[in-house]
Design a protein around this motif. Structure first.
Motif, PDB file in Angstrom:
ATOM      1  N   ASP A 119      47.250  37.779  39.617  1.00 47.93           N
ATOM      2  CA  ASP A 119      46.390  38.682  38.848  1.00 47.93           C
ATOM      3  C   ASP A 119      46.925  38.840  37.438  1.00 47.93           C
ATOM      4  O   ASP A 119      48.056  38.424  37.131  1.00 47.93           O
ATOM      5  CB  ASP A 119      46.268  40.055  39.525  1.00 47.93           C
ATOM      6  CG  ASP A 119      47.614  40.722  39.759  1.00 47.93           C
ATOM      7  OD1 ASP A 119      48.335  40.972  38.771  1.00 47.93           O
ATOM      8  OD2 ASP A 119      47.955  40.997  40.921  1.00 47.93           O
ATOM      9  N   ALA A 120      46.103  39.422  36.586  1.00 52.54           N
ATOM     10  CA  ALA A 120      46.492  39.721  35.206  1.00 52.54           C
ATOM     11  C   ALA A 120      45.889  41.068  34.824  1.00 52.54           C
ATOM     12  O   ALA A 120      44.687  41.285  35.021  1.00 52.54           O
ATOM     13  CB  ALA A 120      46.010  38.638  34.251  1.00 52.54           C
ATOM     14  N   THR A 121      46.727  41.960  34.308  1.00 48.92           N
ATOM     15  CA  THR A 121      46.259  43.264  33.855  1.00 48.92           C
ATOM     16  C   THR A 121      46.325  43.295  32.330  1.00 48.92           C
ATOM     17  O   THR A 121      47.394  43.114  31.743  1.00 48.92           O
ATOM     18  CB  THR A 121      47.129  44.398  34.437  1.00 48.92           C
ATOM     19  OG1 THR A 121      47.103  44.318  35.866  1.00 48.92           O
ATOM     20  CG2 THR A 121      46.602  45.755  34.003  1.00 48.92           C
ATOM     21  N   ILE A 122      45.176  43.491  31.703  1.00 48.05           N
ATOM     22  CA  ILE A 122      45.081  43.439  30.243  1.00 48.05           C
ATOM     23  C   ILE A 122      45.129  44.859  29.677  1.00 48.05           C
ATOM     24  O   ILE A 122      44.262  45.687  29.959  1.00 48.05           O
ATOM     25  CB  ILE A 122      43.772  42.750  29.794  1.00 48.05           C
ATOM     26  CG1 ILE A 122      43.592  41.407  30.514  1.00 48.05           C
ATOM     27  CG2 ILE A 122      43.761  42.574  28.281  1.00 48.05           C
ATOM     28  CD1 ILE A 122      44.695  40.406  30.255  1.00 48.05           C
ATOM     29  N   PHE A 123      46.154  45.144  28.881  1.00 53.21           N
ATOM     30  CA  PHE A 123      46.290  46.443  28.222  1.00 53.21           C
ATOM     31  C   PHE A 123      45.745  46.389  26.798  1.00 53.21           C
ATOM     32  O   PHE A 123      45.193  47.374  26.300  1.00 53.21           O
ATOM     33  CB  PHE A 123      47.767  46.863  28.194  1.00 53.21           C
ATOM     34  CG  PHE A 123      48.356  47.113  29.550  1.00 53.21           C
ATOM     35  CD1 PHE A 123      48.299  48.369  30.124  1.00 53.21           C
ATOM     36  CD2 PHE A 123      48.953  46.081  30.258  1.00 53.21           C
ATOM     37  CE1 PHE A 123      48.836  48.605  31.379  1.00 53.21           C
ATOM     38  CE2 PHE A 123      49.497  46.305  31.508  1.00 53.21           C
ATOM     39  CZ  PHE A 123      49.434  47.565  32.079  1.00 53.21           C
ATOM     40  N   ASN A 124      45.927  45.250  26.153  1.00 50.80           N
ATOM     41  CA  ASN A 124      45.469  45.103  24.772  1.00 50.80           C
ATOM     42  C   ASN A 124      45.236  43.623  24.501  1.00 50.80           C
ATOM     43  O   ASN A 124      46.017  42.772  24.911  1.00 50.80           O
ATOM     44  CB  ASN A 124      46.499  45.669  23.797  1.00 50.80           C
ATOM     45  CG  ASN A 124      46.075  45.516  22.350  1.00 50.80           C
ATOM     46  OD1 ASN A 124      44.894  45.622  22.022  1.00 50.80           O
ATOM     47  ND2 ASN A 124      47.039  45.255  21.478  1.00 50.80           N
TER      48      ASN A 124
ATOM     49  N   MET B 198      49.741  42.130  28.216  1.00 51.08           N
ATOM     50  CA  MET B 198      49.204  41.933  29.560  1.00 51.08           C
ATOM     51  C   MET B 198      50.362  41.839  30.548  1.00 51.08           C
ATOM     52  O   MET B 198      51.489  41.497  30.177  1.00 51.08           O
ATOM     53  CB  MET B 198      48.322  40.675  29.621  1.00 51.08           C
ATOM     54  CG  MET B 198      49.053  39.373  29.351  1.00 51.08           C
ATOM     55  SD  MET B 198      47.924  37.968  29.128  1.00 51.08           S
ATOM     56  CE  MET B 198      47.601  38.109  27.357  1.00 51.08           C
ATOM     57  N   GLN B 199      50.075  42.170  31.780  1.00 53.22           N
ATOM     58  CA  GLN B 199      51.058  42.015  32.851  1.00 53.22           C
ATOM     59  C   GLN B 199      50.484  41.051  33.880  1.00 53.22           C
ATOM     60  O   GLN B 199      49.372  41.243  34.368  1.00 53.22           O
ATOM     61  CB  GLN B 199      51.388  43.362  33.507  1.00 53.22           C
ATOM     62  CG  GLN B 199      52.486  43.270  34.562  1.00 53.22           C
ATOM     63  CD  GLN B 199      52.826  44.629  35.162  1.00 53.22           C
ATOM     64  OE1 GLN B 199      52.014  45.555  35.121  1.00 53.22           O
ATOM     65  NE2 GLN B 199      54.023  44.767  35.714  1.00 53.22           N
ATOM     66  N   VAL B 200      51.236  39.994  34.185  1.00 55.79           N
ATOM     67  CA  VAL B 200      50.760  39.005  35.142  1.00 55.79           C
ATOM     68  C   VAL B 200      51.652  39.015  36.375  1.00 55.79           C
ATOM     69  O   VAL B 200      52.846  39.297  36.301  1.00 55.79           O
ATOM     70  CB  VAL B 200      50.741  37.586  34.525  1.00 55.79           C
ATOM     71  CG1 VAL B 200      49.771  37.525  33.355  1.00 55.79           C
ATOM     72  CG2 VAL B 200      52.126  37.152  34.085  1.00 55.79           C
ATOM     73  N   THR B 201      51.046  38.737  37.514  1.00 56.89           N
ATOM     74  CA  THR B 201      51.790  38.649  38.770  1.00 56.89           C
ATOM     75  C   THR B 201      51.790  37.206  39.227  1.00 56.89           C
ATOM     76  O   THR B 201      50.725  36.610  39.421  1.00 56.89           O
ATOM     77  CB  THR B 201      51.163  39.539  39.856  1.00 56.89           C
ATOM     78  OG1 THR B 201      51.105  40.887  39.392  1.00 56.89           O
ATOM     79  CG2 THR B 201      51.973  39.478  41.148  1.00 56.89           C
TER      80      THR B 201
ATOM     81  N   THR C  98      43.172  52.759  30.812  1.00 54.61           N
ATOM     82  CA  THR C  98      42.560  51.998  29.718  1.00 54.61           C
ATOM     83  C   THR C  98      42.743  50.487  29.898  1.00 54.61           C
ATOM     84  O   THR C  98      42.249  49.709  29.085  1.00 54.61           O
ATOM     85  CB  THR C  98      43.190  52.410  28.375  1.00 54.61           C
ATOM     86  OG1 THR C  98      44.605  52.197  28.428  1.00 54.61           O
ATOM     87  CG2 THR C  98      42.913  53.883  28.076  1.00 54.61           C
ATOM     88  N   ALA C  99      43.459  50.088  30.946  1.00 61.36           N
ATOM     89  CA  ALA C  99      43.689  48.661  31.213  1.00 61.36           C
ATOM     90  C   ALA C  99      42.678  48.144  32.227  1.00 61.36           C
ATOM     91  O   ALA C  99      42.017  48.914  32.940  1.00 61.36           O
ATOM     92  CB  ALA C  99      45.104  48.442  31.728  1.00 61.36           C
ATOM     93  N   VAL C 100      42.547  46.806  32.256  1.00 57.91           N
ATOM     94  CA  VAL C 100      41.645  46.160  33.214  1.00 57.91           C
ATOM     95  C   VAL C 100      42.433  45.095  33.968  1.00 57.91           C
ATOM     96  O   VAL C 100      43.082  44.240  33.363  1.00 57.91           O
ATOM     97  CB  VAL C 100      40.436  45.508  32.517  1.00 57.91           C
ATOM     98  CG1 VAL C 100      39.456  44.974  33.563  1.00 57.91           C
ATOM     99  CG2 VAL C 100      39.742  46.494  31.594  1.00 57.91           C
ATOM    100  N   LYS C 101      42.360  45.157  35.302  1.00 57.16           N
ATOM    101  CA  LYS C 101      43.094  44.207  36.143  1.00 57.16           C
ATOM    102  C   LYS C 101      42.124  43.188  36.718  1.00 57.16           C
ATOM    103  O   LYS C 101      41.105  43.539  37.308  1.00 57.16           O
ATOM    104  CB  LYS C 101      43.812  44.953  37.270  1.00 57.16           C
ATOM    105  CG  LYS C 101      44.661  44.055  38.151  1.00 57.16           C
ATOM    106  CD  LYS C 101      45.442  44.899  39.166  1.00 57.16           C
ATOM    107  CE  LYS C 101      46.375  44.030  39.996  1.00 57.16           C
ATOM    108  NZ  LYS C 101      47.194  44.851  40.932  1.00 57.16           N
TER     109      LYS C 101
END
Length: 208
Positions: A52-57, A70-73, A194-197
Motif C-alpha cells: 500500500d501507499a499512504t499519500i500525505f502530500n 508518502m508512506q509505503v508498505t 488528511t492523508a489517503v491510503k
C-alpha cells in the motif's frame, strides 16, 4: 660452483612447481565444492510486494518543483529453505518517468531466515525537488486527470548465509509499480485524516 648453483636452482624450481600445482588443485577442489553446494541449494531471489501507499502530500509547483510525502508498505520474503539473507545498506525512493523525484530513505539492516518474511513501512518524501521541465507538466496533468504511475525503487546489497558461511555482498535492485489514483471516482483510496491510503498489492521485480 656453477654446477652446484644450477642444481640448487633446479631443486627450487621443482619445489616451486609442486607448490603451484598443489595450490591450483586445492583451489579447483574448493571451487568445485562451492559450485556443487550452490547447485544443490539452488538459491532463489527474494520476493517483494508493495502492499500500500499512504499519500500525505503530493504537490507540483512552478517552476517544476515537487513536494511530496508518502508512506509505503513493502513486504519481502526469502523463498529459500536452506539459505538466509542479510539485507545491508538498503534505501528507497520514488521515480517518475525514469527520474528520481524524492530523496533517499534508509531502510534498517535486517536478516531474513529460511522462508521468513519482513515488512517495512518507510516514509518516502522530498521538499521542492527539481524535476525535468518535460516531467513537470506531465506530472501535473496526470494528477489532475486522476492517476499517477510511480515506480518505488529499493537499492542496496545482500549477503547469502549458508550454515556458518556468509558470502560477499551483492547488489540488489527492486522496482515496484505504484499506481496512485488521485481523485478516483471509485473511491479506491481510504481517507485517514488528511492523508489517503491506496491498496496496491503489486509484485515487484528483483534483480541481483
Amino acid at each position: 660452483m656453477s654446477k652446484y648453483c644450477d642444481s640448487h636452482k633446479d631443486k627450487w624450481r621443482k619445489r616451486l612447481g609442486r607448490i603451484c600445482g598443489i595450490t591450483v588443485v586445492v583451489l579447483f577442489i574448493c571451487l568445485f565444492i562451492i559450485l556443487i553446494t550452490w547447485a544443490i541449494l539452488q538459491p532463489k531471489k527474494p520476493r517483494f510486494i508493495i502492499q500500500d501507499a499512504t499519500i500525505f502530500n503530493f504537490n507540483v509547483s512552478a517552476p517544476n518543483l515537487l513536494s511530496s510525502q508518502m508512506q509505503v508498505t513493502v513486504w519481502s520474503r526469502n523463498p529459500n529453505d536452506k539459505i538466509g539473507i542479510y539485507y545491508d545498506s538498503l534505501h528507497i525512493y520514488a521515480n517518475y518517468h525514469s527520474q528520481q523525484i524524492t530523496y533517499y530513505t534508509s531502510i534498517p539492516n535486517a536478516y531474513q531466515g529460511h522462508k521468513d518474511s519482513n515488512v517495512w513501512s518507510p516514509f518516502v518524501y522530498g521538499t521542492n525537488v527539481p524535476i525535468a521541465p518535460y516531467n513537470g507538466p506531465l506530472l501535473s496533468e496526470d494528477k489532475e486527470t486522476g492517476s499517477v504511475s510511480l515506480m518505488i525503487k529499493i537499492d542496496g546489497r545482500v549477503k547469502w548465509k549458508v550454515g556458518a558461511i556468509t558470502t560477499g555482498r551483492y547488489h540488489i535492485h527492486v522496482t515496484c509499480p505504484a499506481y496512485i489514483a488521485f481523485g478516483n471516482k471509485n473511491n479506491d483510496g481510504l481517507f485517514i485524516g488528511t492523508a489517503v491510503k491506496f491498496q496496491l498489492q503489486q509484485r515487484c521485480s528483483v534483480s541481483l
